[in-house]
Design a protein around this motif. Structure first.
Motif, short mmCIF file in Angstrom:
data_model
loop_
_atom_site.label_atom_id
_atom_site.label_comp_id
_atom_site.label_asym_id
_atom_site.label_seq_id
_atom_site.Cartn_x
_atom_site.Cartn_y
_atom_site.Cartn_z
N VAL A 1 71.79 55.39 9.40
CA VAL A 1 70.67 56.18 8.93
C VAL A 1 70.39 55.79 7.49
CG1 VAL A 1 69.87 58.51 8.42
CG2 VAL A 1 71.24 58.09 10.45
N GLY A 2 69.15 55.51 7.19
CA GLY A 2 68.77 55.14 5.84
C GLY A 2 67.90 56.20 5.20
N ILE A 3 67.99 56.27 3.89
CA ILE A 3 67.18 57.20 3.12
C ILE A 3 66.44 56.39 2.07
CG2 ILE A 3 67.19 59.20 1.59
CD1 ILE A 3 69.86 59.99 2.87
N ARG A 4 65.13 56.49 2.05
CA ARG A 4 64.34 55.78 1.05
C ARG A 4 64.45 56.51 -0.29
NH1 ARG A 4 60.90 51.92 2.65
NH2 ARG A 4 60.59 51.65 4.87
N PRO A 5 64.57 55.78 -1.39
CA PRO A 5 64.72 56.42 -2.70
C PRO A 5 63.62 57.41 -3.04
CG PRO A 5 65.23 54.10 -2.86
CD PRO A 5 64.68 54.33 -1.47
N GLU A 6 62.38 57.15 -2.60
CA GLU A 6 61.28 58.06 -2.91
C GLU A 6 61.38 59.39 -2.17
OE1 GLU A 6 59.63 55.03 0.11
OE2 GLU A 6 60.94 54.98 -1.64
N VAL A 8 64.32 61.14 -1.92
CA VAL A 8 65.41 61.92 -2.51
C VAL A 8 64.82 62.70 -3.69
CG1 VAL A 8 67.66 61.83 -3.65
CG2 VAL A 8 67.11 60.21 -1.82
N GLN A 9 65.05 64.01 -3.70
CA GLN A 9 64.50 64.88 -4.73
C GLN A 9 65.58 65.81 -5.25
OE1 GLN A 9 60.88 66.95 -3.37
NE2 GLN A 9 61.30 66.09 -1.37
N LEU A 10 65.32 66.42 -6.40
CA LEU A 10 66.19 67.51 -6.83
C LEU A 10 66.05 68.63 -5.81
CD1 LEU A 10 65.53 67.66 -10.68
CD2 LEU A 10 67.63 66.97 -9.53
N ALA A 11 67.14 69.29 -5.49
CA ALA A 11 67.11 70.34 -4.46
C ALA A 11 66.13 71.45 -4.82
CB ALA A 11 68.51 70.90 -4.25
N ASP A 19 64.66 72.83 6.61
CA ASP A 19 64.80 71.50 7.22
C ASP A 19 65.32 70.45 6.25
OD1 ASP A 19 64.18 72.00 9.81
OD2 ASP A 19 62.07 71.46 9.65
N ALA A 20 65.54 70.82 5.00
CA ALA A 20 66.02 69.86 4.01
C ALA A 20 67.54 69.74 4.07
CB ALA A 20 65.59 70.29 2.62
N ALA A 21 68.01 68.51 4.00
CA ALA A 21 69.45 68.25 3.93
C ALA A 21 69.81 68.19 2.44
CB ALA A 21 69.79 66.94 4.62
N PHE A 69 70.81 67.59 -4.83
CA PHE A 69 69.66 66.82 -4.39
C PHE A 69 69.35 67.19 -2.95
CE2 PHE A 69 71.38 64.52 -7.92
CZ PHE A 69 70.27 64.05 -8.59
N ALA A 70 68.19 66.76 -2.47
CA ALA A 70 67.80 67.08 -1.09
C ALA A 70 66.91 65.99 -0.53
CB ALA A 70 67.08 68.42 -1.04
N VAL A 71 66.92 65.90 0.80
CA VAL A 71 66.06 65.01 1.55
C VAL A 71 65.52 65.84 2.70
CG1 VAL A 71 65.93 62.91 2.94
CG2 VAL A 71 67.47 63.01 0.98
N THR A 72 64.20 65.83 2.90
CA THR A 72 63.66 66.55 4.05
C THR A 72 63.97 65.77 5.32
OG1 THR A 72 61.50 65.53 3.75
CG2 THR A 72 61.82 67.69 2.74
N ARG A 73 64.27 66.47 6.36
CA ARG A 73 64.71 65.82 7.61
C ARG A 73 63.64 64.91 8.20
NH1 ARG A 73 69.64 67.67 8.73
NH2 ARG A 73 70.16 69.78 8.10
N ASP A 74 62.37 65.19 7.96
CA ASP A 74 61.32 64.34 8.51
C ASP A 74 61.22 63.00 7.80
OD1 ASP A 74 60.27 65.37 6.15
OD2 ASP A 74 58.30 65.76 6.99
N SER A 75 61.93 62.82 6.70
CA SER A 75 61.89 61.54 5.98
C SER A 75 63.12 60.69 6.23
CB SER A 75 61.72 61.79 4.48
OG SER A 75 62.80 62.52 3.96
N VAL A 76 64.00 61.12 7.14
CA VAL A 76 65.21 60.34 7.44
C VAL A 76 64.96 59.51 8.68
CG1 VAL A 76 67.63 60.48 8.09
CG2 VAL A 76 66.71 62.05 6.41
#
Length: 76
Positions: A1-6, A8-11, A19-21, A69-76
């Motif tokens: 599973v990859g995460i694009r740098p754009e 990744v946000q502050l939580a 839905d955010a991890a 930090f957080a990543v929304t699940r729809d961006s993974v």
């Protein structure tokens, strides 16, 4: 599973989006690129993650500190 740098946000930026991890990471390096910055993070031990953030967000970070930090699940 990859995460694009754009993606990744502050939580705090995702609020209470269920839905955010979320994850804690140490800020290792902040590379300013004018209006943006690449932030190199160490998450869960030494797992490497990069975040692409705007310069205002980068100004709130300090190398060596641990932040949420957080990543929304729809961006993974």
């Amino acid at each position: 599973v990859g995460i694009r740098p754009e993606n990744v946000q502050l939580a705090a930026a995702v609020g209470d989006d269920e839905d955010a991890a979320r994850f804690d990471a140490r800020v290792d390096v902040i590379e300013l690129l004018g209006a943006q910055a690449i932030v190199s993070l160490a998450a869960q031990g030494e797992e490497r993650v990069s975040a692409l953030v705007d310069a205002r967000t980068a100004a709130k970070l300090t190398e060596g500190e641990t932040r949420a930090f957080a990543v929304t699940r729809d961006s993974v």
